[in-house]
Every structure is written in C-alpha cells, then in structure tokens.
Design a protein around this motif. Structure first.
Motif, PDB file in Angstrom:
ATOM      1  N   LEU A  86       0.818  -1.209   0.000  1.00 56.46           N
ATOM      2  CA  LEU A  86       0.000   0.000   0.000  1.00 56.46           C
ATOM      3  C   LEU A  86       0.851   1.257   0.000  1.00 56.46           C
ATOM      4  O   LEU A  86       1.931   1.303   0.612  1.00 56.46           O
ATOM      5  CB  LEU A  86      -0.947  -0.011   1.189  1.00 56.46           C
ATOM      6  N   LYS A  87       0.337   2.268  -0.696  1.00 57.65           N
ATOM      7  CA  LYS A  87       1.009   3.557  -0.827  1.00 57.65           C
ATOM      8  C   LYS A  87       0.108   4.650  -0.254  1.00 57.65           C
ATOM      9  O   LYS A  87      -1.124   4.489  -0.213  1.00 57.65           O
ATOM     10  CB  LYS A  87       1.274   3.847  -2.306  1.00 57.65           C
ATOM     11  N   PRO A  88       0.698   5.769   0.128  1.00 55.63           N
ATOM     12  CA  PRO A  88      -0.138   6.872   0.639  1.00 55.63           C
ATOM     13  C   PRO A  88      -1.227   7.291  -0.355  1.00 55.63           C
ATOM     14  O   PRO A  88      -2.329   7.680   0.074  1.00 55.63           O
ATOM     15  CB  PRO A  88       0.876   7.988   0.878  1.00 55.63           C
ATOM     16  N   GLU A  89      -0.935   7.179  -1.636  1.00 57.26           N
ATOM     17  CA  GLU A  89      -1.941   7.581  -2.635  1.00 57.26           C
ATOM     18  C   GLU A  89      -3.092   6.596  -2.750  1.00 57.26           C
ATOM     19  O   GLU A  89      -4.055   6.859  -3.478  1.00 57.26           O
ATOM     20  CB  GLU A  89      -1.289   7.778  -4.016  1.00 57.26           C
ATOM     21  N   ASP A  90      -3.031   5.488  -2.043  1.00 59.70           N
ATOM     22  CA  ASP A  90      -4.170   4.563  -1.985  1.00 59.70           C
ATOM     23  C   ASP A  90      -5.196   5.003  -0.943  1.00 59.70           C
ATOM     24  O   ASP A  90      -6.271   4.407  -0.842  1.00 59.70           O
ATOM     25  CB  ASP A  90      -3.699   3.146  -1.651  1.00 59.70           C
ATOM     26  N   THR A  91      -4.854   6.035  -0.184  1.00 58.38           N
ATOM     27  CA  THR A  91      -5.774   6.533   0.838  1.00 58.38           C
ATOM     28  C   THR A  91      -7.055   7.032   0.191  1.00 58.38           C
ATOM     29  O   THR A  91      -7.024   7.874  -0.716  1.00 58.38           O
ATOM     30  CB  THR A  91      -5.118   7.666   1.634  1.00 58.38           C
ATOM     31  N   ALA A  92      -8.190   6.507   0.651  1.00 55.42           N
ATOM     32  CA  ALA A  92      -9.484   6.851   0.075  1.00 55.42           C
ATOM     33  C   ALA A  92     -10.575   6.123   0.841  1.00 55.42           C
ATOM     34  O   ALA A  92     -10.292   5.240   1.666  1.00 55.42           O
ATOM     35  CB  ALA A  92      -9.546   6.444  -1.394  1.00 55.42           C
ATOM     36  N   VAL A  93     -11.805   6.485   0.541  1.00 51.43           N
ATOM     37  CA  VAL A  93     -12.945   5.676   0.968  1.00 51.43           C
ATOM     38  C   VAL A  93     -13.196   4.648  -0.138  1.00 51.43           C
ATOM     39  O   VAL A  93     -13.324   5.011  -1.309  1.00 51.43           O
ATOM     40  CB  VAL A  93     -14.200   6.530   1.207  1.00 51.43           C
ATOM     41  N   TYR A  94     -13.253   3.405   0.244  1.00 57.63           N
ATOM     42  CA  TYR A  94     -13.456   2.315  -0.711  1.00 57.63           C
ATOM     43  C   TYR A  94     -14.910   1.856  -0.647  1.00 57.63           C
ATOM     44  O   TYR A  94     -15.432   1.560   0.438  1.00 57.63           O
ATOM     45  CB  TYR A  94     -12.512   1.161  -0.402  1.00 57.63           C
ATOM     46  N   TYR A  95     -15.522   1.811  -1.823  1.00 61.00           N
ATOM     47  CA  TYR A  95     -16.937   1.441  -1.934  1.00 61.00           C
ATOM     48  C   TYR A  95     -17.073   0.133  -2.701  1.00 61.00           C
ATOM     49  O   TYR A  95     -16.537  -0.018  -3.805  1.00 61.00           O
ATOM     50  CB  TYR A  95     -17.715   2.526  -2.665  1.00 61.00           C
ATOM     51  N   CYS A  96     -17.825  -0.766  -2.142  1.00 56.72           N
ATOM     52  CA  CYS A  96     -18.182  -2.002  -2.832  1.00 56.72           C
ATOM     53  C   CYS A  96     -19.381  -1.729  -3.747  1.00 56.72           C
ATOM     54  O   CYS A  96     -20.239  -0.898  -3.426  1.00 56.72           O
ATOM     55  CB  CYS A  96     -18.542  -3.052  -1.785  1.00 56.72           C
ATOM     56  N   TYR A  97     -19.409  -2.410  -4.889  1.00 55.60           N
ATOM     57  CA  TYR A  97     -20.567  -2.293  -5.764  1.00 55.60           C
ATOM     58  C   TYR A  97     -20.981  -3.669  -6.273  1.00 55.60           C
ATOM     59  O   TYR A  97     -20.177  -4.594  -6.305  1.00 55.60           O
ATOM     60  CB  TYR A  97     -20.294  -1.359  -6.943  1.00 55.60           C
ATOM     61  N   LEU A  98     -22.241  -3.748  -6.673  1.00 59.13           N
ATOM     62  CA  LEU A  98     -22.771  -4.958  -7.301  1.00 59.13           C
ATOM     63  C   LEU A  98     -23.660  -4.541  -8.459  1.00 59.13           C
ATOM     64  O   LEU A  98     -24.567  -3.721  -8.281  1.00 59.13           O
ATOM     65  CB  LEU A  98     -23.563  -5.793  -6.294  1.00 59.13           C
ATOM     66  N   ASP A  99     -23.391  -5.074  -9.633  1.00 57.86           N
ATOM     67  CA  ASP A  99     -24.188  -4.844 -10.833  1.00 57.86           C
ATOM     68  C   ASP A  99     -24.984  -6.103 -11.147  1.00 57.86           C
ATOM     69  O   ASP A  99     -24.411  -7.176 -11.326  1.00 57.86           O
ATOM     70  CB  ASP A  99     -23.291  -4.525 -12.024  1.00 57.86           C
ATOM     71  N   TRP A 106     -24.623   0.093  -4.096  1.00 59.53           N
ATOM     72  CA  TRP A 106     -23.383   0.528  -3.455  1.00 59.53           C
ATOM     73  C   TRP A 106     -23.393   0.183  -1.973  1.00 59.53           C
ATOM     74  O   TRP A 106     -24.441   0.231  -1.326  1.00 59.53           O
ATOM     75  CB  TRP A 106     -23.204   2.031  -3.585  1.00 59.53           C
ATOM     76  N   GLY A 107     -22.204  -0.086  -1.459  1.00 59.03           N
ATOM     77  CA  GLY A 107     -22.035  -0.185  -0.022  1.00 59.03           C
ATOM     78  C   GLY A 107     -21.869   1.197   0.578  1.00 59.03           C
ATOM     79  O   GLY A 107     -21.827   2.206  -0.127  1.00 59.03           O
ATOM     80  N   GLN A 108     -21.727   1.226   1.901  1.00 60.17           N
ATOM     81  CA  GLN A 108     -21.658   2.508   2.601  1.00 60.17           C
ATOM     82  C   GLN A 108     -20.256   3.105   2.576  1.00 60.17           C
ATOM     83  O   GLN A 108     -20.080   4.279   2.904  1.00 60.17           O
ATOM     84  CB  GLN A 108     -22.118   2.337   4.063  1.00 60.17           C
ATOM     85  N   GLY A 109     -19.269   2.309   2.200  1.00 64.24           N
ATOM     86  CA  GLY A 109     -17.898   2.794   2.133  1.00 64.24           C
ATOM     87  C   GLY A 109     -17.113   2.461   3.393  1.00 64.24           C
ATOM     88  O   GLY A 109     -17.653   2.436   4.497  1.00 64.24           O
ATOM     89  N   THR A 110     -15.835   2.212   3.191  1.00 65.56           N
ATOM     90  CA  THR A 110     -14.927   1.968   4.316  1.00 65.56           C
ATOM     91  C   THR A 110     -13.633   2.738   4.082  1.00 65.56           C
ATOM     92  O   THR A 110     -13.099   2.745   2.975  1.00 65.56           O
ATOM     93  CB  THR A 110     -14.656   0.460   4.502  1.00 65.56           C
ATOM     94  N   GLN A 111     -13.157   3.408   5.111  1.00 67.75           N
ATOM     95  CA  GLN A 111     -11.978   4.275   4.983  1.00 67.75           C
ATOM     96  C   GLN A 111     -10.699   3.444   5.033  1.00 67.75           C
ATOM     97  O   GLN A 111     -10.516   2.616   5.934  1.00 67.75           O
ATOM     98  CB  GLN A 111     -11.959   5.312   6.102  1.00 67.75           C
ATOM     99  N   VAL A 112      -9.827   3.710   4.089  1.00 66.49           N
ATOM    100  CA  VAL A 112      -8.473   3.155   4.086  1.00 66.49           C
ATOM    101  C   VAL A 112      -7.499   4.329   4.122  1.00 66.49           C
ATOM    102  O   VAL A 112      -7.547   5.204   3.259  1.00 66.49           O
ATOM    103  CB  VAL A 112      -8.221   2.283   2.845  1.00 66.49           C
ATOM    104  N   THR A 113      -6.644   4.341   5.126  1.00 66.75           N
ATOM    105  CA  THR A 113      -5.651   5.403   5.275  1.00 66.75           C
ATOM    106  C   THR A 113      -4.262   4.779   5.324  1.00 66.75           C
ATOM    107  O   THR A 113      -4.007   3.901   6.158  1.00 66.75           O
ATOM    108  CB  THR A 113      -5.896   6.222   6.544  1.00 66.75           C
ATOM    109  N   VAL A 114      -3.402   5.216   4.424  1.00 66.57           N
ATOM    110  CA  VAL A 114      -2.028   4.715   4.369  1.00 66.57           C
ATOM    111  C   VAL A 114      -1.113   5.863   4.770  1.00 66.57           C
ATOM    112  O   VAL A 114      -0.963   6.845   4.049  1.00 66.57           O
ATOM    113  CB  VAL A 114      -1.672   4.196   2.971  1.00 66.57           C
ATOM    114  N   SER A 115      -0.521   5.724   5.946  1.00 66.10           N
ATOM    115  CA  SER A 115       0.289   6.819   6.485  1.00 66.10           C
ATOM    116  C   SER A 115       1.251   6.270   7.520  1.00 66.10           C
ATOM    117  O   SER A 115       0.954   5.316   8.230  1.00 66.10           O
ATOM    118  CB  SER A 115      -0.618   7.872   7.128  1.00 66.10           C
TER     119      SER A 115
END
Length: 116
Positions: A86-99, A106-115
């Motif tokens: 993982l890199k700092p630029e991977d920091t984001a809210v990650y959302y699951c989706y299903l088509d 969409w899911g509610q999102g989960t925070q990923v912080t790389v620091s």
C-alpha cells in the motif's frame, strides 16, 4: 433490493497490507459483477477492481495492478480486495458495488488510510 456491507478498512503504514470484504444480501442473481471503487478527497470516484460471478472476467485500475487482488466466494455472496504494498496515494474511501440486471448497488464505504 440489494444490501452491501463492507468491512476491513483502517490505518496502515506504507508497504503494509489490508483485506477488504463486502457481503451482499437481497435480490442477487447468479450472474452479476461485484467489485470496488474508491474516492479520495477532491477526486472523482474511480474503479479499483471488478470481477464477474464466474470469475472469468476481472479488471483492475492500472494504478493497482500487481498490488491488489480481487476474489469472490459466491457461496457467501462476498467479494474481497487484498491490498498489498500500500502507498499513501491509496488513501481513500473504498466502496463495494454490485451490478445485476443493469442496476448498480453501493455499499456505505470503508476508509483506508495509508500513512506513517
């Protein structure tokens, strides 16, 4: 109606790993596509990875190829995202989706912080 529940986000140091999970419930048909998007502050939501229910079709953003791996357990209606190096630029809210049937949930999102 489809419900998606994500888990596995958190804080990790650069070079570390995390595994995200997303469990789906509700009106899920045998053929669908599940995956992950992410959105960093000030940026648009971008596709990270997706996988068809058969597992034969997968896609990855160029920025995560070779570091992230998507997988599925159809018996559990769950999709996973293994994130390594993982890199700092991977920091984001990650959302699951299903088509399914041309509808996206969409899911509610989960925070990923790389620091450090």
């Amino acid at each position: 109606q489809v419900q998606l529940v994500e888990s596995g986000g958190g804080l990790v140091q650069p070079g570390g790993s995390l595994r995200l999970s997303c469990a789906a419930s509700g009106s899920i048909f045998s053929f669908n596509v599940m995956g992950w998007y992410r959105q960093a502050p000030g940026n648009q939501r971008e596709l990270v990875a997706g996988m068809s229910s058969s597992g034969h079709i997968t896609s990855y953003a160029d920025s995560v190829k070779g570091r992230f791996t998507i997988s599925r357990d159809n018996a559990k209606n769950t999709v996973y995202l293994q994130m390594d190096s993982l890199k700092p630029e991977d920091t984001a809210v990650y959302y699951c989706y299903l088509d399914v049937l041309r509808q996206r949930s969409w899911g509610q999102g989960t925070q990923v912080t790389v620091s450090s």
